[in-house]
Scaffold this active site. Structure first.
Site, short mmCIF file in Angstrom:
data_model
loop_
_atom_site.label_atom_id
_atom_site.label_comp_id
_atom_site.label_asym_id
_atom_site.label_seq_id
_atom_site.Cartn_x
_atom_site.Cartn_y
_atom_site.Cartn_z
N ASP A 26 0.88 -1.17 0.00
CA ASP A 26 0.00 0.00 0.00
C ASP A 26 0.93 1.24 0.00
O ASP A 26 2.13 1.12 0.28
CB ASP A 26 -0.86 -0.03 1.27
CG ASP A 26 -1.58 1.28 1.50
OD1 ASP A 26 -2.21 1.78 0.55
OD2 ASP A 26 -1.50 1.80 2.63
N ASP A 52 -0.24 5.14 0.84
CA ASP A 52 -0.53 6.15 1.87
C ASP A 52 -0.61 5.50 3.25
O ASP A 52 -1.43 4.60 3.48
CB ASP A 52 -1.83 6.88 1.55
CG ASP A 52 -1.70 7.69 0.27
OD1 ASP A 52 -0.81 8.55 0.23
OD2 ASP A 52 -2.47 7.45 -0.67
C1 XBP Z 1 -5.33 6.25 0.84
C2 XBP Z 1 -6.43 7.04 0.30
C3 XBP Z 1 -6.13 8.14 -0.60
C4 XBP Z 1 -5.35 9.28 0.01
C5 XBP Z 1 -5.40 10.48 -0.86
O1 XBP Z 1 -5.69 4.88 0.76
O2 XBP Z 1 -7.58 6.77 0.57
O3 XBP Z 1 -7.36 8.65 -1.05
O4 XBP Z 1 -5.95 9.63 1.24
O5 XBP Z 1 -4.99 10.20 -2.16
P1 XBP Z 1 -4.54 3.76 0.59
P2 XBP Z 1 -5.84 10.73 -3.41
O6 XBP Z 1 -3.57 3.96 1.70
O7 XBP Z 1 -5.30 2.49 0.74
O8 XBP Z 1 -3.95 3.89 -0.76
O9 XBP Z 1 -6.30 12.11 -3.09
O10 XBP Z 1 -4.87 10.69 -4.57
O11 XBP Z 1 -6.99 9.78 -3.58
MG MG Z 2 -2.96 3.14 3.48
#
Ligand code: XBP
Ligand code: MG
Length: 235
Positions: free
Chosen positions: A10, A12
């Site tokens: 993953d 973020d």
């Molecule tokens: C992370 C998210 C993303 C980020 C923002 O989920 O939900 O939406 O918060 O990124 P994961 P964007 O860790 O499962 O990838 O604004 O580009 O969506």
């Molecule tokens: Mg995440």
């Protein structure tokens, strides 16, 4: 008998503690668009239950303000936020989380395939990898599955299924690294055994079903992950 052949990361909260930069750049963009919205940390923690930036904006407008926002306007907001976010990444505002660089390099050197399965966009992922591990690191990843590949966001397993498809490795031979309950559900939904590295943004998340829960990957090693994977397989 399956063996560990691929690691799926993953982004973020897992590769980098990126949610605060997302939050800050959302707020800067709202101001730029003349909106008096401000997502403080407590509110943002709550909003993170909705994965995907555009989906999060839509949810906030509808559920918190009773405003059905036009999707084109949401997309325009999100596009500007993404530019601001990547500028922050390029400026070096996001280090990798502890243990990530070592794990990525060790696994790559050991011939373990690397992949990304994320709700954020491909340009955001490449910006992060370029800014931290260098442009050459992009070639270390055999598959990237991102927001562009999955209309249904985590906890839906689509993004993991796409990553597995591109890797050409069975789910049982992979291990996912996630930080959130939504991510864990998505990986498990695709049949991928999963370890968690906790993030301050996912405090209180239910990690039932994870093979292990770490604070960071610095607490473990590739050999330890192989052993965990083998134990789970034998169970
Ligand atoms: C992370 C998210 C993303 C980020 C923002 O989920 O939900 O939406 O918060 O990124 P994961 P964007 O860790 O499962 O990838 O604004 O580009 O969506
Ligand atoms: Mg995440």
């Amino acid at each position: 008998m399956s063996e560990l052949r691929a690691l799926l990361f993953d982004v973020d909260g897992t590769l980098a503690e990126s949610e605060d930069l997302h939050r800050v750049t959302f707020n800067e963009t709202f101001a730029d668009f003349g909106l008096d919205w401000h997502w403080d940390r407590d509110l943002y923690r709550d909003l993170l239950r909705v994965t995907g930036g555009k989906e999060r904006i839509r949810h906030f407008a509808e559920d918190h303000l009773g405003d059905r926002m036009d999707w084109d306007r949401i997309a325009a907001l999100h596009a500007e936020k993404s530019v601001r976010y990547r500028q922050g990444v390029a400026d070096g505002r996001l280090p990798l989380r502890p243990g990530i660089e070592t794990m990525v390099r060790t696994a790559h050197d050991a011939g373990i395939a690397l992949a990304v399965a994320t709700t954020t966009s491909l340009p955001n992922v490449t910006a992060l990898l370029e800014a931290t591990l260098g442009a050459e690191s992009l070639a270390w990843f055999a598959a990237m599955a991102t927001s562009e590949d999955a209309a249904d966001k985590k906890p839906d397993p689509t993004v993991y299924r796409v990553a597995l498809d591109r890797l050409g490795v069975p789910a049982a031979d992979c291990l996912a690294v996630e930080d959130s309950a939504n991510g864990l559900r998505a990986a498990l939904g695709a049949g991928v055994p999963t370890v968690i590295t906790r993030s301050p943004w996912s405090v209180g998340d239910d990690y039932a079903g994870a093979l292990a829960v770490f604070e960071t990957l610095a607490e473990t090693s590739l050999d330890a992950l192989r052993a965990l994977h083998a134990e789970a397989e034998a169970a």
